[in-house]
Design a protein around this motif. Structure first.
Motif, mmCIF file in Angstrom:
data_model
loop_
_atom_site.group_PDB
_atom_site.id
_atom_site.type_symbol
_atom_site.label_atom_id
_atom_site.label_comp_id
_atom_site.label_asym_id
_atom_site.label_seq_id
_atom_site.Cartn_x
_atom_site.Cartn_y
_atom_site.Cartn_z
ATOM 1 N N ILE A 331 0.837 -1.201 0.000
ATOM 2 C CA ILE A 331 0.000 0.000 0.000
ATOM 3 C C ILE A 331 0.868 1.244 0.000
ATOM 4 O O ILE A 331 0.638 2.198 -0.770
ATOM 5 N N SER A 332 1.877 1.257 0.863
ATOM 6 C CA SER A 332 2.760 2.419 0.961
ATOM 7 C C SER A 332 3.443 2.701 -0.375
ATOM 8 O O SER A 332 3.564 3.857 -0.799
ATOM 9 N N VAL A 333 3.880 1.636 -1.046
ATOM 10 C CA VAL A 333 4.533 1.788 -2.344
ATOM 11 C C VAL A 333 3.600 2.462 -3.339
ATOM 12 O O VAL A 333 4.000 3.368 -4.090
ATOM 13 N N GLY A 338 1.454 6.831 -6.626
ATOM 14 C CA GLY A 338 0.423 7.837 -6.885
ATOM 15 C C GLY A 338 1.012 9.231 -6.930
ATOM 16 O O GLY A 338 0.604 10.073 -7.736
ATOM 17 N N GLY A 339 1.999 9.471 -6.067
ATOM 18 C CA GLY A 339 2.687 10.752 -6.121
ATOM 19 C C GLY A 339 3.461 10.938 -7.414
ATOM 20 O O GLY A 339 3.605 12.058 -7.916
ATOM 21 N N SER A 340 3.947 9.825 -7.987
ATOM 22 C CA SER A 340 4.679 9.943 -9.251
ATOM 23 C C SER A 340 3.740 10.313 -10.401
ATOM 24 O O SER A 340 4.169 10.915 -11.388
ATOM 25 N N VAL A 341 2.458 9.971 -10.272
ATOM 26 C CA VAL A 341 1.479 10.431 -11.262
ATOM 27 C C VAL A 341 1.357 11.947 -11.193
ATOM 28 O O VAL A 341 1.282 12.639 -12.213
ATOM 29 N N GLN A 342 1.326 12.469 -9.943
ATOM 30 C CA GLN A 342 1.299 13.920 -9.787
ATOM 31 C C GLN A 342 2.559 14.554 -10.385
ATOM 32 O O GLN A 342 2.506 15.624 -10.988
ATOM 33 N N VAL A 353 7.255 10.512 0.578
ATOM 34 C CA VAL A 353 7.018 9.222 1.239
ATOM 35 C C VAL A 353 5.529 8.982 1.430
ATOM 36 O O VAL A 353 5.023 7.884 1.199
ATOM 37 N N ALA A 354 4.800 10.017 1.844
ATOM 38 C CA ALA A 354 3.346 9.876 2.015
ATOM 39 C C ALA A 354 2.656 9.738 0.670
ATOM 40 O O ALA A 354 1.605 9.097 0.556
ATOM 41 N N LEU A 679 8.573 -4.721 -13.118
ATOM 42 C CA LEU A 679 10.032 -4.786 -13.090
ATOM 43 C C LEU A 679 10.595 -3.797 -12.071
ATOM 44 O O LEU A 679 11.522 -4.119 -11.314
ATOM 45 N N VAL A 680 10.017 -2.588 -12.018
ATOM 46 C CA VAL A 680 10.416 -1.611 -11.003
ATOM 47 C C VAL A 680 10.154 -2.174 -9.605
ATOM 48 O O VAL A 680 11.000 -2.085 -8.707
ATOM 49 N N LEU A 681 8.965 -2.759 -9.416
ATOM 50 C CA LEU A 681 8.615 -3.301 -8.100
ATOM 51 C C LEU A 681 9.556 -4.424 -7.697
ATOM 52 O O LEU A 681 9.885 -4.582 -6.509
#
Length: 876
Positions: A331-333, A338-342, A353-354, A679-681
Motif C-alpha cells: 500500500i505504501s509503495v 500515486g505521487g509519481s502520477v502527480q 514518502v506519504a 520490473l520496477v517493483l
C-alpha cells in the motif's frame, strides 16, 4: 450483597467461576467472553441493561479438562465437533461451579425467568461477531434448568457451524473458551434488533430497526416477519417503513426516536457502528440486551485532503484484478507511485514518502479518491469510458452517481484538463510517438523494449551500501516509475487502439457480432501471452523427459520448489525452469503488491501449473496450436472486414485494412506498461528485503521479510531509532490474514459508507442466466471450476474457470481452460485480453459469479453476448 464472587474466589485459591455482570468491562474478554464483557461494559457506562451474572471461562476450562478435550484436540483424525460436544455433555458440572451458579441465580430472585447465553472468547470481536454460532436459551426458570442450560451452552462451543466459522476467521479452536451469561429476562411487549449503520447499503447515516411483538429472539432467528424501519440517524426521521406480518406497526414514532438515540449513544461509546438487541417492557421501558460491532461493513478510507462534502472512492485493487489485500508495504509503495502520477502532471507531492493524498487504503485494499473526476465534465466523459473496457461494472456504478445532487458538477470547462494533458504530451513528445508508431510499428516496439532494458540495467546500491542510501534508491525508483514508463510505453498502445476504434467506426454495421473481438485474438508482442506459451513449451519438453515428468507427477509443488532451490530437480526441468525464471521470475500472483514473493523466490505455483499441463493429452487443445489457430482466425477476419469495407469505397477499404493491421501490430503491447512497472517493483522489493535483513540483524524485526508489514515512513524511522517493531508486525500479520478471508470488496464506496452497487438494482437477467460483459467471442459448455486463489489450483483441461478477477499470475491457468468467467473486469481488462488471444470464450464483470456458480456445475459461457447460463437456467 454480592455473595457469589466471595464464595468462589476463596475456594481453594481458584479464580472466580461466577462474576456479576456489573463487575465486568471490555478488558475481561479472557475471563468472561465477548458477550459478557460487552454487557458489563454497557452497564458500567450507564446503559439500561438487565441484571445478571457470568459463569466464567475458568468454569468451562475445568469441565473441558475433565472431559479430556486436550487429547481430542491433538488427534487430527478425530471428528472434533461431534466428539467434543458428546464429551462436554457427558462430563458432570463440577460441584463448586454448580453451587456458585445456584447462589448467583438466587441473588436475582426466587424462580426468576432468565436468558442463558453463550459468551465465547472468540465472540463479539471487532473483526468477527460470531452471531448465532453458539446457543441461547430463553425463559429458563429454576436452578436445575439454569445449570442444564449452562451445560448445553458449553457444548455449543463445538457445534459444526461454530467450528467452521472459527476456522474461516483464523481462530484457533484450541485457544477458544466459553463463558455463559445468565441474565434476567425482560417481559417484552415488543423487541428486536437495531443496526446503527445500514448493513445492506453500508450507509453510516442510517439506523435500521427490525421489531416484532414479544421476545426479540424471534426476530434474531428469523422465525417471524418483523417490522422493518430505516431511519435517519441524526434526526430519527423515518425514511422507510415496512410493517411485518400484515399487522399494525408495533413501534410508535416516539419509540423509534428513542431507539435511534440509544443506538447513537452505544455507537459513540464504542466508536464504531453497532449491532444491538433491545426490548421494551409492558411499562414502556427500553432495555438494551446486547451490543456487538457490525463486522460486515466495509471500512471507509480516510480522506487525505481537506476537501469537504461527500467523497467517491474507487477501488483500484479490483481494477487491477486483485481481490486479496495488499501488504502494508504494498500500500505504501502505491501511495508513492500515486505521487509519481502527480509528478508526471508537473505537480509533485509535498511529501514523497506519504505520496498522493488521493490514494488511500481500507481493509488492505487500494482506493483512489475520484471525487474531482466525478464532479467535472471532462472526468464524466472520459473516466467511465476507460472503465468500460477495463472494469465495466464500475463504469455503470459511477455513471449512476452523476444524478446525485451531492455530486453535482463543479468543474464544467474542459480547458484546464486539455491544458494539463497538452503540457504532458508536449513534454514527452506523445503526438510524435503516436504518429511514429503508426508509420513504423516495428521501430516503436524496439523503442519501448529499450525502456525495460534500461530499467534492468540501472545500477542500484548494493547490500553493503548504507541502509538510508538504499531507501533513497527505493523512493527514487517509485517516485519516477510512472514518468519513466507510461509516457514512453503507452503511446504505441494508444495508437493501436485508436486504429482499432477508427476501423470499428468505418465498418459500422458491416462488422458482425464477434468480428471485432476476433481481430484481437492471437495478438503478437504481448509479454504475458509470450510468457504463458514459453511455460507451455517448457511443459512440452518436460513431457518428453521421463525423469522430469515423473518428478512433476509425484512431487508436491512446495517440495519441488525446494528441490529447485537446491539444484536437485531432473536436468531438463531444472534448466528449463531456471531459464524461464531468468526472464519471467519478476512476476507473481498479486504482483502489484511488492510484499508478495516473486516466482524467482518461490516457483511452487509454476511447478503446480506445469504438473497440471501434463494432464492435457488432447493435441487439438495444445495451447500453442490453439494460439496459432487464433492468429489465423484473426487474420481471416481482418481480410474479410477489409473486403467488406472496400465494397463501400476503395479509400475506406484501404483505411480499414491499414487500421486493422496497425491494431494487430501494436495492441499487444498493452501488457507492457504494467510489466515494466512490475520490473520496477521487483527491484524495489530486492532493496527493501536487504533493508529488512539489516533491521532483523539489529533486533528491530524478527526476520527480514517482516519489513513488508511496515510502511516506508516506519522503515525510515526504524533505521534512525532502532526500536523493536516486532509487536507491530505481529498485529499487522494477524490483520492481513483476517483480510485474506474477506470475500466482498466494493467497486465504489462513498465516504458516508454507502456502496452504490448495493443500493442500485442489478441488471435484469431472465431465467437464471448471469449477465456480464462480452469479453471473448465464442460459446463453450463445460464444468465450472471456481477458483478464489490460483496458487495450488487444479484446473482440469476444458473446465470453465470462474474467478473473482485475474492478474498475469493467473494466466498460466488459461492455457487449459475451456472458458473464463470473472466477477470483475471489462472488455479490455487483463483477463479479457488474454482470453481473446487464446481463443477462450469469456464473460467478465459478472456480479457474484463465484458464489452463484458451483464447482462441478455445468455452465454455458456465451462470450459474444456476455451471458453465462448455469445448468438448469434457460438461455434467453
Amino acid at each position: 450483597m454480592d455473595t457469589a464472587p466471595q464464595a468462589t474466589a476463596t475456594d481453594s485459591g481458584r479464580h472466580p467461576v461466577v462474576v456479576p455482570l456489573r463487575d465486568l468491562d471490555a478488558g475481561d474478554l479472557a475471563q468472561a467472553g465477548g458477550k459478557a464483557a460487552n454487557l458489563g461494559e454497557l452497564i458500567g457506562a450507564g446503559f439500561p441493561v438487565p441484571d445478571g451474572f457470568c459463569v466464567t471461562t475458568d468454569a468451562y476450562a475445568e469441565l473441558a479438562e475433565a472431559a479430556g478435550l486436550a487429547d481430542l484436540l491433538d488427534d487430527p483424525a478425530a471428528d472434533l465437533a461431534r466428539t467434543a460436544r458428546e464429551r462436554i455433555l457427558a462430563a458432570p458440572v463440577p460441584a463448586h461451579v454448580a453451587e456458585a451458579v445456584a447462589a448467583a441465580y438466587a441473588e436475582l430472585g426466587e424462580s426468576v425467568p432468565v436468558a442463558v447465553r453463550s459468551s465465547a472468547t472468540a465472540e463479539d470481536l471487532p473483526f468477527a461477531s460470531f452471531a448465532g454460532q453458539q446457543d441461547t436459551y430463553l425463559d429458563v426458570v429454576g436452578t436445575d434448568a439454569v445449570l442444564d442450560a449452562v451445560h448445553r451452552c458449553w457444548a455449543s462451543l463445538w457445534t459444526d457451524r461454530a467450528v467452521v466459522y472459527r476456522a474461516r476467521n483464523g481462530i484457533d479452536s484450541a485457544t477458544t473458551r466459553l463463558a455463559v451469561v445468565v441474565q434476567r429476562m425482560v417481559p417484552a411487549s415488543v423487541a428486536g434488533v437495531m443496526f446503527t449503520a445500514n448493513p445492506v447499503t453500508g450507509r453510516r447515516t442510517e439506523t435500521v430497526v427490525d421489531a416484532a411483538p414479544g421476545l426479540g429472539e424471534a426476530v434474531v432467528s428469523g422465525s417471524v416477519d418483523p417490522d422493518h424501519v430505516v431511519l435517519d440517524s441524526g434526526t430519527g426521521t423515518v425514511l422507510e417503513r415496512r410493517p411485518g406480518g400484515g399487522r399494525e406497526a408495533c413501534l410508535t414514532d416516539g419509540q423509534l426516536r428513542e431507539l435511534v438515540r440509544l443506538g447513537a449513544r452505544v455507537q459513540e461509546h464504542y466508536g464504531r457502528p453497532q449491532d444491538t438487541e433491545w426490548a421494551i417492557d409492558a411499562d414502556g421501558t427500553l432495555w438494551l440486551t446486547q451490543a456487538r460491532p457490525v463486522t460486515t461493513l466495509f471500512p471507509v478510507p480516510q480522506a487525505g485532503t481537506a476537501d469537504g462534502g461527500l467523497r467517491v472512492w474507487f477501488c483500484a485493487s479490483l481494477a487491477q484484478g486483485l481481490t486479496r489485500p495488499l501488504t502494508p508495504m504494498g500500500i505504501s509503495v502505491f501511495q508513492v507511485v500515486g505521487g509519481s502520477v502527480q509528478r508526471l502532471a508537473g505537480r509533485p507531492p509535498a511529501d514523497p514518502v506519504a505520496g498522493s493524498p488521493r490514494v488511500r487504503a481500507a481493509a488492505g485494499r487500494l482506493f483512489f479518491d475520484v471525487t474531482p473526476i466525478v464532479r467535472s465534465t471532462a472526468g464524466r466523459a472520459v473516466f467511465p469510458r476507460l472503465l468500460d473496457v477495463m472494469e465495466a461494472r464500475s463504469a455503470v456504478v459511477l455513471r449512476a452517481l452523476f444524478d446525485d445532487p451531492r455530486l453535482s458538477l463543479v468543474h464544467r470547462s474542459w480547458l484546464p484538463v486539455v491544458r494539463r494533458l497538452a503540457r504532458v504530451a508536449a513534454r514527452y513528445g506523445v503526438p510524435l510517438q503516436v504518429v511514429q508508431a503508426l508509420v513504423r510499428p516495428a521501430a516503436a516496439r524496439r523503442r519501448v523494449d529499450r525502456v525495460g532494458a534500461r530499467l534492468r540495467a540501472r545500477r542500484l546500491p548494493g547490500d553493503d551500501a548504507p541502509a538510508d542510501e538504499r531507501l533513497d534508491a527505493v523512493l527514487g525508483l517509485l517516485g519516477n516509475a510512472v514518468p519513466t514508463v507510461v509516457p514512453r510505453v503507452l503511446p504505441p498502445v494508444a495508437a493501436g487502439f485508436a486504429a482499432f476504434g477508427l476501423a470499428a467506426r468505418l465498418l459500422g454495421d458491416t462488422a458482425q457480432p464477434g468480428d471485432l473481438g476476433t481481430v484481437l485474438r492471437g495478438l503478437p508482442h504481448n509479454v504475458t501471452t509470450e510468457m504463458d506459451l514459453e511455460l507451455w513449451r517448457l511443459a512440452t519438453a518436460v513431457r518428453a523427459d521421463e525423469p522430469s515428468a515423473a518428478a512433476l507427477r509425484d512431487g508436491t509443488p512446495a517440495a519441488l520448489a525446494e528441490r529447485y532451490r537446491s539444484d536437485a530437480l531432473p536436468a531438463v526441468l531444472q534448466r528449463g525452469l531456471r531459464l524461464f525464471l531468468a526472464r519471467y521470475g519478476i512476476r507473481a500472483v498479486a504482483e502489484i503488491d511488492v510484499g508478495v514473493p516473486r516466482w524467482a523466490e518461490d516457483p511452487a505455483h509454476l511447478l503446480g501449473v506445469l504438473g497440471n499441463y501434463l494432464l492435457l493429452d488432447d493435441p487439438d487443445r495444445a495451447p500453442d496450436g490453439v494460439f496459432a489457430r487464433s492468429v489465423a482466425e484473426a487474420e481471416d477476419v481482418v481480410a474479410t472486414l477489409t473486403a467488406r469495407a472496400r465494397l463501400r469505397g476503395r479509400a475506406r477499404g484501404a483505411v480499414v485494412g491499414f487500421a486493422l493491421d496497425r491494431t494487430r501490430q501494436l495492441a499487444g503491447l498493452r501488457e507492457l506498461p504494467k510489466y515494466d512497472l512490475v520490473l520496477v517493483l521487483d527491484r524495489v522489493r530486492a532493496l527493501l528485503a536487504s533493508i529488512g535483513a539489516d533491521l532483523a540483524s539489529r533486533g528491530v524485526l524478527a526476520r527480514a521479510d517482516d519489513v513488508f508489514l511496515l510502511d516506508l515512513a516506519e522503515v525510515r524511522v526504524a533505521l534512525g531509532d532502532g526500536r523493536s517493531l516486532q509487536d507491530v508486525v505481529t498485529e499487522r500479520r494477524e490483520s492481513y490474514e483476517r483480510e485474506m478471508g474477506r470475500r466482498h470488496v466494493p467497486r465504489v464506496l462513498l465516504s458516508d459508507g454507502t456502496e452504490p452497487e448495493a443500493v442500485s438494482a442489478g441488471p435484469a437477467v431472465a431465467d437464471g442466466a448471469l449477465l456480464g460483459t462480452a469479453a471473448s467471442a465464442g460459446t463453450v459448455t463445460g464444468r465450472a471450476r471456481v477458483v478464489l486463489e490460483p496458487t495450488g489450483a487444479q484446473l482440469q483441461p476444458g473446465e470453465v474457470l470462474v474467478a473473482p478477477s485475474t492478474d498475469p499470475g493467473w494466466t498460466p491457468l488459461f492455457l487449459t481452460a475451456g472458458g473464463l468467467v470473472m466477477e470483475m473486469g471489462g472488455a479490455n481488462s487483463h483477463g479479457a485480453v488474454v482470453a481473446r488471444e487464446y481463443g477462450i470464450p469469456a464473460v467478465v464483470g459478472v456480479p457474484g459469479a463465484t458464489s452463484r456458480v458451483e464447482t462441478g456445475q455445468e455452465v454455458t459461457v456465451d462470450g459474444t453476448r456476455g451471458v453465462v447460463v448455469p445448468l438448469g437456467a434457460t438461455p434467453s
